[in-house]
Scaffold this active site. Structure first.
Site, PDB file in Angstrom:
ATOM      1  N   GLU A 105      52.430  48.417 108.587  1.00 51.64           N
ATOM      2  CA  GLU A 105      51.773  47.602 107.551  1.00 51.64           C
ATOM      3  C   GLU A 105      52.569  46.317 107.468  1.00 51.64           C
ATOM      4  O   GLU A 105      53.703  46.317 106.978  1.00 51.64           O
ATOM      5  CB  GLU A 105      51.805  48.325 106.190  1.00 51.64           C
ATOM      6  CG  GLU A 105      51.120  49.685 106.176  1.00 51.64           C
ATOM      7  CD  GLU A 105      49.611  49.607 106.261  1.00 51.64           C
ATOM      8  OE1 GLU A 105      49.054  48.509 106.107  1.00 51.64           O
ATOM      9  OE2 GLU A 105      48.991  50.651 106.500  1.00 51.64           O
ATOM     10  N   CYS A 119      51.452  42.588  99.234  1.00 49.52           N
ATOM     11  CA  CYS A 119      50.909  42.392 100.581  1.00 49.52           C
ATOM     12  C   CYS A 119      49.417  42.130 100.528  1.00 49.52           C
ATOM     13  O   CYS A 119      48.860  41.516 101.437  1.00 49.52           O
ATOM     14  CB  CYS A 119      51.181  43.620 101.428  1.00 49.52           C
ATOM     15  SG  CYS A 119      50.660  45.130 100.608  1.00 49.52           S
TER      16      CYS A 119
HETATM   17  P1  NAP Z   1      61.463  43.200 106.174  1.00 52.26           P
HETATM   18  O1  NAP Z   1      62.562  42.243 106.056  1.00 52.26           O
HETATM   19  O2  NAP Z   1      60.764  43.331 107.473  1.00 52.26           O
HETATM   20  O3  NAP Z   1      62.064  44.607 105.739  1.00 52.26           O
HETATM   21  C1  NAP Z   1      61.293  45.758 105.681  1.00 52.26           C
HETATM   22  C2  NAP Z   1      62.159  46.973 105.917  1.00 52.26           C
HETATM   23  O4  NAP Z   1      62.659  46.975 107.253  1.00 52.26           O
HETATM   24  C3  NAP Z   1      63.394  47.026 105.017  1.00 52.26           C
HETATM   25  O5  NAP Z   1      63.613  48.361 104.632  1.00 52.26           O
HETATM   26  C4  NAP Z   1      64.494  46.541 105.940  1.00 52.26           C
HETATM   27  O6  NAP Z   1      65.769  46.975 105.563  1.00 52.26           O
HETATM   28  C5  NAP Z   1      64.065  47.163 107.239  1.00 52.26           C
HETATM   29  N1  NAP Z   1      64.643  46.566 108.426  1.00 52.26           N
HETATM   30  C6  NAP Z   1      65.133  45.301 108.571  1.00 52.26           C
HETATM   31  N2  NAP Z   1      65.564  45.143 109.839  1.00 52.26           N
HETATM   32  C7  NAP Z   1      65.332  46.308 110.499  1.00 52.26           C
HETATM   33  C8  NAP Z   1      65.566  46.753 111.832  1.00 52.26           C
HETATM   34  N3  NAP Z   1      66.128  45.968 112.751  1.00 52.26           N
HETATM   35  N4  NAP Z   1      65.222  48.019 112.160  1.00 52.26           N
HETATM   36  C9  NAP Z   1      64.664  48.828 111.240  1.00 52.26           C
HETATM   37  N5  NAP Z   1      64.430  48.456 109.961  1.00 52.26           N
HETATM   38  C10 NAP Z   1      64.749  47.211 109.599  1.00 52.26           C
HETATM   39  O7  NAP Z   1      60.329  42.921 105.097  1.00 52.26           O
HETATM   40  P2  NAP Z   1      60.492  42.642 103.530  1.00 52.26           P
HETATM   41  O8  NAP Z   1      61.042  41.278 103.385  1.00 52.26           O
HETATM   42  O9  NAP Z   1      61.178  43.771 102.843  1.00 52.26           O
HETATM   43  O10 NAP Z   1      58.978  42.704 103.041  1.00 52.26           O
HETATM   44  C11 NAP Z   1      58.156  41.582 102.938  1.00 52.26           C
HETATM   45  C12 NAP Z   1      57.032  41.661 103.958  1.00 52.26           C
HETATM   46  O11 NAP Z   1      56.405  42.921 103.920  1.00 52.26           O
HETATM   47  C13 NAP Z   1      55.932  40.658 103.707  1.00 52.26           C
HETATM   48  O12 NAP Z   1      55.650  39.973 104.904  1.00 52.26           O
HETATM   49  C14 NAP Z   1      54.729  41.478 103.305  1.00 52.26           C
HETATM   50  O13 NAP Z   1      53.500  40.940 103.681  1.00 52.26           O
HETATM   51  C15 NAP Z   1      54.988  42.782 103.959  1.00 52.26           C
HETATM   52  N6  NAP Z   1      54.375  43.861 103.200  1.00 52.26           N
HETATM   53  C16 NAP Z   1      53.296  44.488 103.710  1.00 52.26           C
HETATM   54  C17 NAP Z   1      52.706  45.530 103.024  1.00 52.26           C
HETATM   55  C18 NAP Z   1      51.514  46.258 103.564  1.00 52.26           C
HETATM   56  O14 NAP Z   1      51.206  47.311 103.063  1.00 52.26           O
HETATM   57  N7  NAP Z   1      50.843  45.739 104.556  1.00 52.26           N
HETATM   58  C19 NAP Z   1      53.243  45.938 101.800  1.00 52.26           C
HETATM   59  C20 NAP Z   1      54.343  45.269 101.303  1.00 52.26           C
HETATM   60  C21 NAP Z   1      54.913  44.237 102.028  1.00 52.26           C
HETATM   61  P3  NAP Z   1      66.755  46.012 104.705  1.00 52.26           P
HETATM   62  O15 NAP Z   1      66.057  45.752 103.422  1.00 52.26           O
HETATM   63  O16 NAP Z   1      67.972  46.836 104.550  1.00 52.26           O
HETATM   64  O17 NAP Z   1      66.931  44.781 105.534  1.00 52.26           O
END
Ligand code: NAP
Length: 522
Positions: A257, A294
Site C-alpha cells: 500500500e 493515504c
Molecule cells: P516510509 O518511510 O516508507 O516508512 C514505512 C515503514 O517502512 C516504516 O515502518 C519504516 O520504518 C519502514 N522502513 C523504512 N525503511 C525500510 C527498509 N529499508 N526496509 C524495511 N522497512 C523500512 O513511509 P512513511 O513515511 O511512514 O509513510 C508515509 C507514506 O505512506 C505516504 O507516501 C503515504 O501515501 C503512504 N501510506 C499509504 C497508505 C495506504 O494504505 N496506501 C496508508 C498510509 C500511508 P521506520 O519508521 O523505522 O523508518
C-alpha cells in the site's frame, strides 16, 4: 532519559541493546519514549511465532478465532482513553482524528470478529463449487483455501499506528496466521501500547502477536516461503521490499500500500448542492489528520465554469479550521507527525507552486498554543490552476504527493478530459464523484473502476449517510493499482485471501464430500 519501550518477541518482552531512537511530541518537541530493536534474536522470534503461534491459531476454527478477536475488541475498548492520550502527545492529533485511528481500529476488529462467527466451525474455506473434469460426473475439481503456515510481517506507516496494525491483524488472525508488526518509528508508541494491553490480557495464544519497534534491519531476511509481508508506506521503501531476496528468491507473498494522488470529481451540469457536498468533503479530507491520510483528496476536478465558485466554497470551509496544539479545545487541526514530515510537506508545496497558484492559505493566521518555529503545525493550503489547458499541461500536480493539508483545484473542459486527468494519478486508492444523475454517476464509476481500488459516489440521497471519501470501511476493498502499490486489503471476506493458500483438489465426488465434512469438523 525517557523510557525505552520493550519489544515483544518469542513470547517475552525484550529491550534492544542500543541507546534507542526518541519519539517526540510534534507540538512541544518533548522526548516521550524511545524504541530500539538492536540485538534481538529475530530468527528465534520468527520461528516462535511461525511454529507456536501458527499451530495454536490453526487448531482453532474461524468461529473460535472470531471469538478471540471479540476479546481483543473488549481489551481495546477498555483501554481506549489511554490511547487517546498517547495519540495526542505523539501524533499531535485532535480528538476527532484520534478517533479515526483508534475507533476505526476497534470497529474493524469487530467486523472481522463477526465474520468469524459467520464462517463458523470450519478450518478451511471452499473456493467456489466443485467442477466436473472429463466426461463422467465422478472426477471433479474443488478449490480450497487453507491458512498459510507462516507468519505475517507488517511494516507499517506512521499515520495510523492503531488502525494500521488492526486492519491487517484482524484478517490475519481470523485466517489463523500469527502476526509480527513493525510500526513506523515516529509513532510506534501507540502500536506498542495496544500490543502490550492485548498481551497482558492473555486473550491470544502465545506467539500469535509480536512487535518489533525501531529499525527494520534484518526483518525481511527472516522471511520464508510461506510467510507473507504486508507493507504500508512510501513508494521508495516499497521498491526495497519488492526487490528483497525474500520476495525475488523465496516467493514470499507481498502486499504493498503506497502513495496515491486521489481525486474528487464534480460531474458537469451540477448545481450548488453538489458543489457544496464536494467542498465539504474536500475541506474535511484536507484537514482530517492534517492531511496525513493515504486516501486524502489531493486533486479536485470541477467544470471550468464552476472553478471560481468551488475555490470560494472550499476556502470558506478551510477558513474555519483553527490550527495548533490539540490539547486546546478550540483547535480543529493539530500537527504533522514530525519535523521531517513538515519539511517534506513544505518542500512538496513549493514544488506544486511552480505550476499552481495559492487560492487559500491559512498560514498567516496565528497557531493556537503552538510555536510556529518549534511545532510541526502546517496550515491548510488550497492551490489551483485557472484553465483546463493548464490542468492538462501540469506535471507535478499529477505526480507529487504532498502528505499534508494541501489539495489542488483543477478545472476541466468536458467529461472525457476530466476522466483522462483523473487517470494521470497512474492508479489511486480512491476517487469520489459528486452529482445527482444516477446513470451519469454510474457511467463515470465504471470508467474509473480499473484505475482505482474504490470509487466513492456522493449523490444527494446519500449525502447524510455516506461514510466519507477517505474513511476505509472494512467491508470495502482498500488498496489501488499502479502507483498506489497494487495491493488489496480488507473488502470483508476478501481480506482473508492474502493469508490463505489456494489449492485445487481433484478427486471423486465421494472424496470431495468427505473433504467438506473434514474441514467443517469441530
Ligand atoms: P516510509 O518511510 O516508507 O516508512 C514505512 C515503514 O517502512 C516504516 O515502518 C519504516 O520504518 C519502514 N522502513 C523504512 N525503511 C525500510 C527498509 N529499508 N526496509 C524495511 N522497512 C523500512 O513511509 P512513511 O513515511 O511512514 O509513510 C508515509 C507514506 O505512506 C505516504 O507516501 C503515504 O501515501 C503512504 N501510506 C499509504 C497508505 C495506504 O494504505 N496506501 C496508508 C498510509 C500511508 P521506520 O519508521 O523505522 O523508518
Amino acid at each position: 532519559m525517557s523510557e525505552l519501550l520493550p519489544n515483544f518477541l518469542a513470547g517475552r518482552w525484550q529491550t534492544g541493546n542500543g541507546p534507542g531512537i526518541p519519539l517526540r511530541d510534534p507540538v512541544l518537541g518533548d522526548e516521550l519514549v524511545r524504541v530500539d530493536s538492536g540485538g534481538l534474536d529475530l530468527a528465534a522470534g520468527f520461528a516462535f511465532a511461525r511454529e507456536r503461534g501458527g499451530a495454536a491459531l490453526r487448531a482453532l476454527s474461524y468461529r473460535e478465532r472470531g471469538a478471540l478477536l471479540m476479546a481483543v475488541v473488549k481489551v481495546l475498548q477498555a483501554k481506549r482513553d489511554g490511547y487517546g492520550e498517547i495519540s495526542t502527545r505523539n501524533s499531535g492529533t485532535v480528538k476527532g482524528d484520534t478517533a479515526v485511528d483508534v475507533d476505526g481500529a476497534i470497529y474493524t476488529v469487530g467486523v472481522y470478529a463477526k465474520l468469524g462467527a459467520e464462517l463458523g466451525d470450519r478450518h478451511a474455506l471452499l473456493d467456489g463449487e466443485a467442477e466436473r473434469l472429463g466426461h463422467g460426473a465422478s472426477f471433479q475439481s474443488q478449490h480450497v483455501l487453507t491458512p498459510t503456515r507462516g507468519v505475517a510481517l507488517f511494516i507499517n506507516a506512521f499515520n495510523f499506528p492503531a488502525w494500521g496494525l488492526w486492519e491487517k491483524a484482524a484478517p490475519a488472525l481470523l485466517s489463523g496466521v500469527p502476526v509480527i508488526v513493525k510500526p513506523a518509528t515516529a509513532t510506534a508508541w501507540l502500536t506498542q501500547r495496544m500490543v502490550a494491553d492485548v498481551v497482558a490480557a492473555g486473550v491470544l495464544p502465545e506467539g500469535a502477536l509480536s512487535i518489533v519497534c525501531g529499525s527494520s534491519k534484518g526483518l525481511l531476511d527472516q522471511l520464508q516461503p510461506f510467510d507473507v509481508v504486508s507493507f504500508t508506506g512510501s513508494a521508495q521503501t516499497a521498491v526495497l521490499i519488492r526487490s528483497h531476496a525474500a520476495v525475488t528468491e523465496r516467493s514470499v507473498r507481498v502486499n504493498i500500500e503506497a502513495d496515491s494522488l486521489n481525486s474528487a470529481l464534480l460531474l458537469p451540469g451540477q448545481g450548488e448542492a453538489a458543489l457544496d457536498l464536494l467542498a465539504k468533503e474536500v475541506a474535511r479530507e484536507m484537514t482530517v489528520k492534517s492531511g496525513q491520510k493515504c486516501t486524502a483528496i489531493r486533486r479536485v476536478f470541477v467544470p471550468e465554469s464552476q472553478y471560481a465558485q468551488a475555490a470560494a466554497a472550499i476556502s470558506a470551509r478551510l477558513q474555519k479550521t483553527t490550527v495548533g496544539d490539540p490539547r486546546n479545545e478550540a483547535v480543529r487541526m493539530g500537527a504533522l507527525v514530525n519535523r521531517e514530515q513538515k519539511d517534506a510537506v513544505l518542500a512538496g508545496l513549493a514544488e506544486l507552486r511552480k505550476e499552481a497558484e495559492v487560492l487559500f492559505d491559512r498560514s498567516a493566521q496565528f497557531l493556537l498554543d503552538a510555536d510556529p518555529a518549534l511545532s510541526c503545525c502546517v496550515a491548510p493550503t488550497l492551490l489551483g490552476v485557472r484553465t483546463a489547458q493548464a490542468s492538462e499541461q501540469a506535471q507535478r500536480i499529477h505526480d507529487v504527493e504532498v502528505f499534508g493539508p494541501v489539495a489542488t483545484l483543477l478545472p476541466y473542459r468536458d467529461m472525457p478530459q476530466a476522466l483522462a486527468l483523473v487517470r494521470r494519478g497512474q492508479g489511486s486508492l480512491v476517487v469520489s464523484l459528486y452529482g445527482s444523475d444516477a446513470p451519469a454517476l454510474a457511467a463515470a464509476a465504471a470508467e474509473l473502476a480499473d484505475s482505482h481500488g474504490r470509487v466513492h459516489v456522493i449523490s444527494p440521497d446519500v449525502a447524510a449517510g455516506q461514510t466519507g471519501h477517505g474513511n476505509v470501511m472494512p467491508q470495502s476493498l482498500h488498496g489501488g493499482p499502479g502507483r498506489a502499490g497494487g495491493g488489496e486489503e480488507l473488502g470483508g471476506r476478501r481480506g482473508l485471501n492474502f493469508y490463505h493458500r489456494r489449492c485445487a483438489i481433484q478427486a471423486s465426488a465421494g472424496v470431495l464430500d468427505a473433504l467438506q465434512a473434514h474441514i467443517t469438523k469441530p
